[in-house]
Design a protein around this motif. Structure first.
Motif, mmCIF file in Angstrom:
data_model
loop_
_atom_site.group_PDB
_atom_site.id
_atom_site.type_symbol
_atom_site.label_atom_id
_atom_site.label_comp_id
_atom_site.label_asym_id
_atom_site.label_seq_id
_atom_site.Cartn_x
_atom_site.Cartn_y
_atom_site.Cartn_z
ATOM 1 N N ARG B 53 -9.990 -85.594 -22.609
ATOM 2 C CA ARG B 53 -11.562 -84.939 -22.493
ATOM 3 C C ARG B 53 -12.405 -86.395 -22.156
ATOM 4 O O ARG B 53 -13.355 -86.298 -21.382
ATOM 5 N N SER B 56 -12.278 -87.061 -18.536
ATOM 6 C CA SER B 56 -12.615 -86.143 -17.648
ATOM 7 C C SER B 56 -14.185 -86.052 -17.640
ATOM 8 O O SER B 56 -14.820 -85.188 -17.040
ATOM 9 N N THR B 57 -15.087 -86.818 -18.645
ATOM 10 C CA THR B 57 -16.482 -86.881 -18.919
ATOM 11 C C THR B 57 -16.834 -85.727 -19.530
ATOM 12 O O THR B 57 -18.096 -85.462 -19.836
ATOM 13 N N LEU B 58 -16.008 -85.072 -20.318
ATOM 14 C CA LEU B 58 -16.438 -83.917 -20.956
ATOM 15 C C LEU B 58 -17.064 -84.235 -22.230
ATOM 16 O O LEU B 58 -18.044 -83.670 -22.733
ATOM 17 N N ILE B 59 -16.534 -85.257 -22.709
ATOM 18 C CA ILE B 59 -16.974 -85.966 -23.907
ATOM 19 C C ILE B 59 -17.253 -87.409 -23.738
ATOM 20 O O ILE B 59 -16.502 -87.922 -23.167
ATOM 21 N N LYS B 60 -18.175 -88.073 -24.535
ATOM 22 C CA LYS B 60 -18.268 -89.435 -24.345
ATOM 23 C C LYS B 60 -17.571 -90.260 -25.385
ATOM 24 O O LYS B 60 -17.490 -89.987 -26.569
ATOM 25 N N LYS B 78 -20.932 -88.430 -12.568
ATOM 26 C CA LYS B 78 -20.642 -87.340 -11.332
ATOM 27 C C LYS B 78 -19.609 -88.044 -10.218
ATOM 28 O O LYS B 78 -18.553 -87.203 -9.829
ATOM 29 N N ARG B 81 -16.186 -87.314 -11.894
ATOM 30 C CA ARG B 81 -15.584 -86.050 -11.686
ATOM 31 C C ARG B 81 -15.369 -85.575 -10.278
ATOM 32 O O ARG B 81 -14.514 -84.528 -10.088
ATOM 33 N N SER B 82 -15.916 -86.219 -9.178
ATOM 34 C CA SER B 82 -15.643 -85.850 -7.994
ATOM 35 C C SER B 82 -14.192 -86.470 -7.609
ATOM 36 O O SER B 82 -13.514 -86.167 -6.688
ATOM 37 N N PHE B 86 -9.156 -81.778 -13.330
ATOM 38 C CA PHE B 86 -8.952 -81.686 -14.882
ATOM 39 C C PHE B 86 -8.603 -80.324 -15.442
ATOM 40 O O PHE B 86 -9.224 -79.366 -15.181
ATOM 41 N N PHE B 106 -15.836 -72.701 -7.127
ATOM 42 C CA PHE B 106 -15.666 -74.187 -7.303
ATOM 43 C C PHE B 106 -15.727 -75.176 -6.297
ATOM 44 O O PHE B 106 -16.114 -76.255 -6.250
ATOM 45 N N LEU B 109 -19.239 -75.617 -5.660
ATOM 46 C CA LEU B 109 -19.833 -76.469 -6.652
ATOM 47 C C LEU B 109 -19.370 -77.980 -6.506
ATOM 48 O O LEU B 109 -20.026 -78.849 -6.784
ATOM 49 N N ASN B 110 -18.233 -78.076 -5.757
ATOM 50 C CA ASN B 110 -17.703 -79.424 -5.433
ATOM 51 C C ASN B 110 -18.207 -79.926 -4.178
ATOM 52 O O ASN B 110 -17.492 -80.903 -3.337
ATOM 53 N N LYS B 111 -19.260 -79.167 -3.657
ATOM 54 C CA LYS B 111 -20.009 -79.675 -2.289
ATOM 55 C C LYS B 111 -18.856 -79.469 -0.897
ATOM 56 O O LYS B 111 -19.108 -80.480 -0.056
ATOM 57 N N HIS B 157 -10.901 -79.576 -4.894
ATOM 58 C CA HIS B 157 -11.707 -80.824 -3.906
ATOM 59 C C HIS B 157 -10.741 -81.962 -3.813
ATOM 60 O O HIS B 157 -11.262 -83.181 -3.644
#
Lengths: 409, 256
Positions: B53, B56-60, B78, B81-82, B86, B106, B109-111, B157
């Motif tokens: 996690r 994945s940047t879900l938590i710090k 960001k 995440r790109s 995960f 999705f 959302l991932n541009k 992505h």
């Protein structure tokens, strides 16, 4: 950021409006249920009224001592009512009173002894009329007897005046508004608008809130519960975009649901507005100008944003929808009290109400329905809704950054 | 290239005015190169999911950092995440939608534009053999189909780094094999893959290097040969159980 919010909004709306159960609950049910509910209520009310008025009540009379020769007009007057008359003796009076309490008989008139002396001497005497206010038939008989006795009273007075060669007009010093003219100088449409303004703001805020709850509690708390929120969070989308997208979807669903409820209410209004002395035709004749519709939109959209933000912050804080439902109920009661208080407010609302969000919007909606809202109050109400919604969105965003709240670690 | 440096995560729980701290991850470091599959092994509660996690940047992280190339999770959320795909076992997909719609969602959302999404969908649906159920609601799918859908979504992505928590958990043998085969193929294409698992034979089959995490600490790190040599053992499973079970006879000699 806005494009991400729109992607999320589209997905949320797809979830809401392609779910048959949700569409039925949000749109179809209020549209059908409210007219059916009000027509059933009206039908039940009218059948109750016709049952009461067709009921043959039992009215007992104790004539008093020495009144045999003067009772005729009284008996005659009461006989005009659809009633079973019983002349009772003094010994039976207590038993009749008990029967009225037990709802077996409807009314008892007790005439004073020797009231013929008062009649001839032109002095006042009192007739006791016993009834039961909790029994519909008794209450109805009481009001009918009151009417016929007052009419008899008038006849006797008129007779006395004529006996003295005086004009009957002596009895009336002046009349008010007897000449047929338009005396009510209220603006065209504002009279029915006044009735609508009492009811509709209350219903609007309740429907907005209830519909926001139907959708909003699931949108974050439900996602947390199902474990679907984290999937969105690990993608390249900002948390503000998620919050804005979800808030907009709750707002749109709330507006659609509230609009459907209000349409259902308007269809049903031809039945229930009679309670407020307005006819269905009068309601149909009520219309709003383009300007008033614009004013309505300027107030209602920020109000819907505020309500959606209130539900969203609770939804974000709660662990699951069940916890969210528990948390939102006190907020719902506060909003409901605000709606009810708005119904009781007169033309000039207290200053604190004007500066309180939700309250001020509801008061402005009242004014719009009466077609007399000022632009300054419209702008103030809208701005206050926007400012408070922005504060709630900011706090929701803070919660979205909190691992503790989002994942309940 | 993924690099985890001295990662530490402390949770604070406040109960009845007493703050309790739990150090879920203690100074964990490892790295994983492109083309490599790194297996993070450990029992439940070892800190695997927390580590993933954090990546994945879900938590710090409480301290330490995670780098993917020149980006790190503290400053470039960001960008990280790109670059990652995960998937954890506690992440679920909304059962109301179809796999096809979720890929579109999705992807957007991932541009990605519509054409990119379409090409990627065709590739992933084909690789993961999903064509039969892409228009069915996720609620109606079997566990294996749901897992394939989740994998496809996490890879929409085309990320450089793939982080999968227990990717074969609860799957039947055939689906499990198709997932592991897919991961191996993906690694051969130069992707960096980290998986966590407690199924040793899966790990042994597909991972190039391993880390054994117990109570938040990285007890072992290296290739299968290194770990077995260090512990004078001929089975990864024995080394693993040596850390998590009481050792009455001292059958396995840990390197430490």
């Amino acid at each position: 950021m806005l494009s991400d919010s729109i992607i999320i909004l589209k997905k949320e709306l797809r979830r809401i409006f392609t779910d048959r159960r949700m569409v039925a609950m949000l749109v179809l049910l209020p549209l059908l249920m409210l007219p059916v509910m009000y027509s059933v209520m009206a039908k039940m009310g009218s059948s109750r009224d016709s049952d009461i008025s067709s009921f043959r009540s039992t009215i007992c009379i104790y004539e008093g001592v020495g009144n045999e020769d003067v009772m005729g007009p009284f008996i005659e007057a009461i006989s005009t009512i659809n009633t079973e008359l019983e002349i009772v003796q003094l010994s039976e009076v207590d038993a009749v009173k008990l029967a009225i309490t037990e709802k077996d008989k409807e009314l008892l008139l007790v005439m004073p002894d020797n009231f013929h002396e008062s009649l001839t001497g032109c002095s006042t005497f009192d007739i006791a009329v016993y009834f039961n206010s909790t029994a519909d038939y008794s209450q109805h008989a009481y009001s009918r007897v009151n009417d016929v006795m007052n009419s008899l009273n008038g006849d006797i007075v008129r007779e006395r005046i004529l006996e003295r060669d005086l004009s009957e007009e002596m009895l009336t010093v002046f009349t008010i508004n007897e000449v047929p003219m338009k005396y009510d100088l209220a603006k065209e449409g504002s009279v029915i608008g006044k009735i609508i303004s009492i009811l509709l703001p209350f219903f609007i805020i309740i429907y907005l809130f209830v519909n926001s709850m139907k959708v909003g509690l699931d949108t974050v708390a439900g996602e947390k519960e199902r474990g679907t929120l984290a999937v969105t969070l690990v993608n390249q989308v900002g948390r503000l975009s998620i919050v804005i997208g979800k808030m907009m979807s709750v707002m749109i669903a709330a507006i659609v649901g509230a609009a459907s409820s209000v349409i259902g209410l308007i269809i049903g209004s031809r039945y229930f507005m009679g309670m407020f002395g307005a006819s269905g035709a009068a309601i149909s004749s009520y219309s709003m100008s383009t300007m008033h519709i614009l004013q309505f939109a300027i107030v209602i959209i920020p109000l819907a944003v505020l309500v959606a933000s209130m539900v969203l912050i609770v939804s974000t804080f709660a662990r699951n929808t069940k916890e969210g439902q528990g948390m939102i109920m006190p907020v719902y009661f506060v909003v409901m009290i605000m709606g009810m208080a708005t119904m009781q407010t007169g033309d000039v609302a207290p200053k604190w109400m004007l500066s309180t969000p939700i309250f001020n919007s509801l008061l402005v909606l009242k004014e719009i329905f009466m077609q007399g809202a000022s632009w300054s109050s419209i702008i103030t109400a809208s701005l206050s809704s926007i400012v408070f919604a922005a504060i709630l969105i900011y706090l929701t965003l803070r919660m979205f950054s909190s691992e503790k709240i989002l994942f309940r670690i | 290239m993924l690099r985890v440096e001295n990662l530490r995560k402390v949770y604070k729980n406040r109960k009845k005015n007493i703050t309790e701290t739990v150090e879920a991850v203690k100074d964990v470091s490892f790295e994983c190169s492109p083309g490599e599959i790194f297996g993070l092994l450990g029992p439940n509660g070892a800190g695997k999911t927390t580590t993933l996690r954090c990546i994945s940047t879900l938590i710090k992280p409480t301290s330490g950092n995670v780098f993917i190339d020149r980006y790190n999770v503290l400053d470039d959320e960001k960008a990280i995440r790109s670059r990652i795909g995960f998937l954890t076992s506690d992440m679920k997909l909304d059962g109301f939608f179809t796999p096809d719609y979720m890929m579109d969602y999705f992807g957007a959302l991932n541009k990605m534009n519509k054409k990119e999404i379409q090409l990627r969908k065709e590739y992933l649906f084909n690789e993961l053999q999903m064509s039969d159920f892409i228009y069915k609601k996720i609620d109606k799918l079997s566990t294996g189909m749901k897992q394939k859908t989740a994998i496809a979504i996490s890879l929409i992505h085309d990320p450089e780094v793939i982080i999968f928590d227990e990717p074969t958990n609860g799957l039947d043998v055939i689906t499990s094999k198709s997932v592991t085969d897919f991961l191996k193929k993906y690694a051969q294409a130069g992707k960096t893959i980290v998986i966590s698992t407690h199924i040793m034979n899966v790990a042994e089959k597909i991972c190039d290097r391993f880390g054994i995490l117990v109570e938040g600490e990285m007890k072992e790190i290296g290739s299968l040969e290194n770990i077995l040599d260090n512990n004078s053992s001929d089975s990864l499973e024995d080394v693993f159980f040596g850390y998590i079970l009481p050792d009455p006879e001292g059958e396995v000699n840990h390197a430490q």
